[in-house]
Structure formats: C-alpha cells, structure tokens
Design a protein around this motif. Sequence first.
Motif, short mmCIF file in Angstrom:
data_model
loop_
_atom_site.label_atom_id
_atom_site.label_comp_id
_atom_site.label_asym_id
_atom_site.label_seq_id
_atom_site.Cartn_x
_atom_site.Cartn_y
_atom_site.Cartn_z
N LYS A 157 44.28 49.81 43.11
CA LYS A 157 43.16 50.56 42.49
C LYS A 157 43.45 50.84 41.02
O LYS A 157 44.55 51.25 40.66
CB LYS A 157 42.95 51.86 43.26
CG LYS A 157 42.50 51.67 44.70
CD LYS A 157 42.42 52.99 45.44
CE LYS A 157 42.00 52.79 46.89
NZ LYS A 157 42.98 51.96 47.66
N GLY A 158 42.43 50.62 40.19
CA GLY A 158 42.55 50.91 38.76
C GLY A 158 43.15 49.77 37.95
O GLY A 158 43.16 49.81 36.72
N LEU A 159 43.63 48.74 38.63
CA LEU A 159 44.27 47.61 37.94
C LEU A 159 43.26 46.50 37.66
O LEU A 159 42.49 46.12 38.54
CB LEU A 159 45.41 47.06 38.79
CG LEU A 159 46.26 45.92 38.22
CD1 LEU A 159 47.71 46.03 38.70
CD2 LEU A 159 45.71 44.55 38.63
N GLU A 160 43.28 46.01 36.43
CA GLU A 160 42.44 44.88 36.05
C GLU A 160 43.34 43.68 35.75
O GLU A 160 44.17 43.72 34.85
CB GLU A 160 41.60 45.21 34.81
CG GLU A 160 40.66 44.08 34.40
CD GLU A 160 39.86 44.39 33.14
OE1 GLU A 160 39.16 43.48 32.65
OE2 GLU A 160 39.95 45.53 32.63
N LEU A 161 43.19 42.63 36.55
CA LEU A 161 44.01 41.42 36.40
C LEU A 161 43.26 40.39 35.57
O LEU A 161 42.15 39.97 35.93
CB LEU A 161 44.35 40.84 37.78
CG LEU A 161 45.11 39.51 37.80
CD1 LEU A 161 46.48 39.64 37.14
CD2 LEU A 161 45.26 38.99 39.23
N ILE A 162 43.85 39.99 34.45
CA ILE A 162 43.24 39.00 33.56
C ILE A 162 44.20 37.82 33.44
O ILE A 162 45.36 37.99 33.04
CB ILE A 162 42.98 39.59 32.16
CG1 ILE A 162 42.26 40.93 32.26
CG2 ILE A 162 42.17 38.61 31.30
CD1 ILE A 162 42.37 41.79 31.02
N GLU A 163 43.74 36.64 33.80
CA GLU A 163 44.61 35.46 33.75
C GLU A 163 44.79 34.97 32.32
O GLU A 163 43.83 34.90 31.54
CB GLU A 163 44.03 34.33 34.60
CG GLU A 163 43.94 34.64 36.09
CD GLU A 163 45.30 34.66 36.79
OE1 GLU A 163 46.33 34.42 36.13
OE2 GLU A 163 45.32 34.92 38.00
#
Length: 239
Positions: A157-163
């Motif tokens: 929760k709250g984490l944004e994963l950007i490749e």
Amino acid sequence: MQVQLFVPCFVDQLYPSVAFNMVKVLEKAGCTVTYNANQTCCGQPAFNAGFWGEAKDVCNKFIQDFSGSDYIVAPSASCVGFVKNYYQKLYESSAQQQTAKKLSERIYELSDFLVNVLKVEDLGAQFNGKVTYHDSCAALRECKIKEEPRKLLRQVKGLELIEMADNETCCGFGGSFAVKFEPISIAMGDQKITNAAATEAEYIISTDMSCLMHIDGCIKHKRSGLQVLHLADVLASFD
C-alpha cells in the motif's frame, strides 16, 4: 512451515538489517524460522575465481550446515543461483552429487519462495514512495525470477512501481568484475542510475544487496538523490 535461514556473507557483515527483515517477513507469512549460527559462505567467490578445490571445501561445510529436508531461504538470488546451478557441477560424478541435487531443489530466494511456494503476495506492508525495480542478473538468468518481486511490490500500500528503461541490463557489479574492470563497471552503474532517475523514482529496489551496494556507491559518487532498498526492507514495512 519450518524454514532454514541462509544469510550470505556480505549481508551478515554489511547489511544485517536485511536478514532481520527477511525473518520478520517469513514469520508474518506463517513460517517458523531457524538459523544455524555455524553457517559461513556458500563458496561462490572462490568458485568464480577458479579455485574449485578451495570452493569445494566451503561447499562441503554448507551441505553439512544445511542438512535436513526443510526449505532454505536467502535474501540473495546470487548465492541461491550458485547453489542451485553450480553445486551439481562441482560434485559431478561424486558420491555427493545426489545430495547436492536435493539441496539445490530446496533452496529459494525470498520472493520466489513467498510467491511460488507459500502462494503469498500481500503481506500487509505499507510503504509510501515511488520505486523502480532492478533485475539482478542472478535473479533473472540463474533463478528465473522476474514477476515474483513485482507481484509483491504491487501489493504494498502506498507504493508506486515505475519500470525503468533497460531494467534487465546488468548494473556492472558482477563480483570480481567490478574490481578487474572498474571503468566498465562504473559506466554500467552510472547508466543504471540514469535510467532509474528518469522514472523520477525515489528508491531502487532489488532482490540482491550486492547489486545495490554497487549502485549505491555510484549514486554517492554522482551525488544523486536516489536511495537503494532490498525487497525484504520494503515487505517488512508493516505494523
């Protein structure tokens, strides 16, 4: 489930918090974790340097220290990949070949174990921030781990994963490679940081502190604002 904890040398000496966080995660997932304090190295550094005889002495101890039938879990795809792929080669045509084979079948990197053995993806973790993920060569090519860490990170929760671009490209560490070919190693690390920074992420996450140690050194040299975190550190962010 009973699990034996394998803590690689460099994690034990330089990043012990990663090992403690892995225990926290495994226990949250319902495991009973045991740790054999007599354990040492898996033998990979000596093997990779060509000292197979010396490596075998270390590997003999590893086999003895991790005897039994319990799963073995480690926070390093590099060490796990070595045991999985090269112990059988080292013990080929010897009395211990079958023992090495059975050992290779029960040792797992943390994310692989959580997702594919325990069938757990959501550990109730919460981590506020933008992150990008670095595929270590060992995880990707020796352990065939690609989606497992990402599945776990997407549930935080709250984490944004950007490749980032070229996320499967080596960071330049490669153990002794970084020493023998320092200029190439640094250039590869700098490129990795450039790609990570382009995502505007705050953190680079990986399964391997060896890669992150190298990347972090390059970050400090470039005075970049990026930070590195092991996957276990993120997954252990729960109450």
